[in-house]
Design a protein around this motif. Sequence first.
Motif, PDB file in Angstrom:
ATOM      1  N   THR A   4      45.369  18.223 -37.813  1.00  0.00           N
ATOM      2  CA  THR A   4      44.009  17.723 -37.997  1.00  0.00           C
ATOM      3  C   THR A   4      43.485  16.955 -36.794  1.00  0.00           C
ATOM      4  N   LEU A   5      44.297  16.093 -36.189  1.00  0.00           N
ATOM      5  CA  LEU A   5      43.787  15.289 -35.078  1.00  0.00           C
ATOM      6  C   LEU A   5      43.466  16.152 -33.859  1.00  0.00           C
ATOM      7  N   SER A   6      44.345  17.085 -33.524  1.00  0.00           N
ATOM      8  CA  SER A   6      44.050  17.967 -32.382  1.00  0.00           C
ATOM      9  C   SER A   6      42.873  18.883 -32.707  1.00  0.00           C
ATOM     10  N   ASN A   7      42.791  19.342 -33.951  1.00  0.00           N
ATOM     11  CA  ASN A   7      41.636  20.150 -34.360  1.00  0.00           C
ATOM     12  C   ASN A   7      40.346  19.337 -34.252  1.00  0.00           C
ATOM     13  N   ALA A   8      40.414  18.061 -34.632  1.00  0.00           N
ATOM     14  CA  ALA A   8      39.217  17.219 -34.575  1.00  0.00           C
ATOM     15  C   ALA A   8      38.742  17.030 -33.146  1.00  0.00           C
TER      16      ALA A   8
ATOM     17  N   ASP B 144      31.210  20.833 -31.063  1.00  0.00           N
ATOM     18  CA  ASP B 144      30.084  20.528 -31.956  1.00  0.00           C
ATOM     19  C   ASP B 144      29.776  19.028 -31.899  1.00  0.00           C
ATOM     20  N   PRO B 145      29.441  18.501 -30.705  1.00  0.00           N
ATOM     21  CA  PRO B 145      29.421  17.051 -30.496  1.00  0.00           C
ATOM     22  C   PRO B 145      28.328  16.300 -31.241  1.00  0.00           C
ATOM     23  N   ASP B 146      27.310  16.995 -31.711  1.00  0.00           N
ATOM     24  CA  ASP B 146      26.211  16.305 -32.386  1.00  0.00           C
ATOM     25  C   ASP B 146      26.315  16.346 -33.908  1.00  0.00           C
TER      26      ASP B 146
ATOM     27  N   LEU C  24      30.996  15.787 -38.887  1.00  0.00           N
ATOM     28  CA  LEU C  24      32.250  15.969 -38.159  1.00  0.00           C
ATOM     29  C   LEU C  24      32.743  14.652 -37.570  1.00  0.00           C
ATOM     30  N   LYS C  25      31.841  13.872 -37.026  1.00  0.00           N
ATOM     31  CA  LYS C  25      32.240  12.575 -36.470  1.00  0.00           C
ATOM     32  C   LYS C  25      32.881  11.694 -37.549  1.00  0.00           C
ATOM     33  N   ALA C  26      32.284  11.703 -38.727  1.00  0.00           N
ATOM     34  CA  ALA C  26      32.836  10.910 -39.828  1.00  0.00           C
ATOM     35  C   ALA C  26      34.199  11.444 -40.255  1.00  0.00           C
TER      36      ALA C  26
ATOM     37  N   ALA D 109      33.620  22.892 -48.997  1.00  0.00           N
ATOM     38  CA  ALA D 109      32.375  22.241 -48.582  1.00  0.00           C
ATOM     39  C   ALA D 109      32.577  21.433 -47.307  1.00  0.00           C
ATOM     40  N   GLN D 110      33.671  20.673 -47.242  1.00  0.00           N
ATOM     41  CA  GLN D 110      33.934  19.878 -46.044  1.00  0.00           C
ATOM     42  C   GLN D 110      34.132  20.770 -44.820  1.00  0.00           C
ATOM     43  N   GLU D 111      34.833  21.877 -45.013  1.00  0.00           N
ATOM     44  CA  GLU D 111      35.090  22.766 -43.878  1.00  0.00           C
ATOM     45  C   GLU D 111      33.819  23.473 -43.414  1.00  0.00           C
ATOM     46  N   LYS D 112      32.974  23.876 -44.341  1.00  0.00           N
ATOM     47  CA  LYS D 112      31.720  24.522 -43.936  1.00  0.00           C
ATOM     48  C   LYS D 112      30.838  23.562 -43.150  1.00  0.00           C
ATOM     49  N   ALA D 113      30.961  22.274 -43.426  1.00  0.00           N
ATOM     50  CA  ALA D 113      30.131  21.282 -42.747  1.00  0.00           C
ATOM     51  C   ALA D 113      30.702  20.852 -41.402  1.00  0.00           C
ATOM     52  N   THR D 114      32.021  20.989 -41.212  1.00  0.00           N
ATOM     53  CA  THR D 114      32.649  20.353 -40.051  1.00  0.00           C
ATOM     54  C   THR D 114      33.559  21.255 -39.223  1.00  0.00           C
ATOM     55  N   ASN D 115      33.994  22.382 -39.749  1.00  0.00           N
ATOM     56  CA  ASN D 115      34.973  23.231 -39.056  1.00  0.00           C
ATOM     57  C   ASN D 115      34.239  24.195 -38.128  1.00  0.00           C
ATOM     58  N   PRO D 116      34.426  24.096 -36.813  1.00  0.00           N
ATOM     59  CA  PRO D 116      33.659  24.952 -35.906  1.00  0.00           C
ATOM     60  C   PRO D 116      33.890  26.441 -36.127  1.00  0.00           C
ATOM     61  N   PHE D 117      35.069  26.801 -36.604  1.00  0.00           N
ATOM     62  CA  PHE D 117      35.370  28.220 -36.781  1.00  0.00           C
ATOM     63  C   PHE D 117      34.654  28.821 -37.986  1.00  0.00           C
ATOM     64  N   LEU D 118      34.289  27.994 -38.953  1.00  0.00           N
ATOM     65  CA  LEU D 118      33.457  28.478 -40.056  1.00  0.00           C
ATOM     66  C   LEU D 118      31.977  28.385 -39.718  1.00  0.00           C
ATOM     67  N   ARG D 119      31.653  27.729 -38.610  1.00  0.00           N
ATOM     68  CA  ARG D 119      30.272  27.481 -38.235  1.00  0.00           C
ATOM     69  C   ARG D 119      29.843  28.339 -37.040  1.00  0.00           C
TER      70      ARG D 119
END
Length: 255
Positions: A174-178, A185-187, A191-193, A214-224
């Motif tokens: 998770t930390l390296s993925n974050a 996706d810096p903005d 994701l920042k939270a 839901a969390q992954e759709k909002a924050t995971n770059p590979f789903l976005r």
Amino acid sequence: MSAQIHAFLCLKDNIGVLVRDPNTGACAAIDAPEEGAILAALAQTGWQLTDILVTHRHGDHVEGVEPLKRRTGCRVVAPVKAREAVPSADAYVREGDTVHVGGLQAHVWETPGHCLDHVSYWFAADRALFAGDTLFTLGCGRMFEGTYAEFWATLQRLASLPDEARVYCGHDYTLSNARFALAADPDNEALKARAAEAEKAKTQGRFLVPTTIAQEKATNPFLRAGEPALAKSVHKEGASPVEVFQALREWKNGF
């Protein structure tokens, strides 16, 4: 009663999971990264192992299968495409099959991307997905076989699950993925939270597994990869989502 689920660390950063039917006492390990950690989790919970459900053939997911089967006599279920790597399995499964752990039922989905034999187990009644190395918290698996189009289709299928579906993955990256997600996706405020939550969890000896769809759709770059912000980050404005996904995954490989 719904499934009881216990997640714990194995090896260096593998996630082990036990899934138990409280009505029958049947208990499955999702993969078997190592015998010792699974036996310790069984001792901690007081549960008895009856099944192992294998997601894919890689050694860090199957090396505990043989010793655990010898010790407990548990049933082993593995993907039919991983037959050579798990020759002692009692059942081989493919797309459309169902697997029962006591009264619990899992749908078998073939989820190629990380490797071609990969399957995921979807316990629909419990809204729990065991995704192995396909989808991680804030990330996805490295692609060893197949095509990016196949992997993108797999991720889109997982993203179509209900928002509340809990996702149990095979590693705590998770930390390296974050760090990568924030670079791509810096903005993204959500994701920042989420990244801050991951840092806090680490200091407390926790990990962010399970996550939710839901969390992954909002924050995971590979789903976005269909989002303009992600296309821009890899200089692929106007490109197809699968092209953006490929660029993101290749960037992550060297990140």
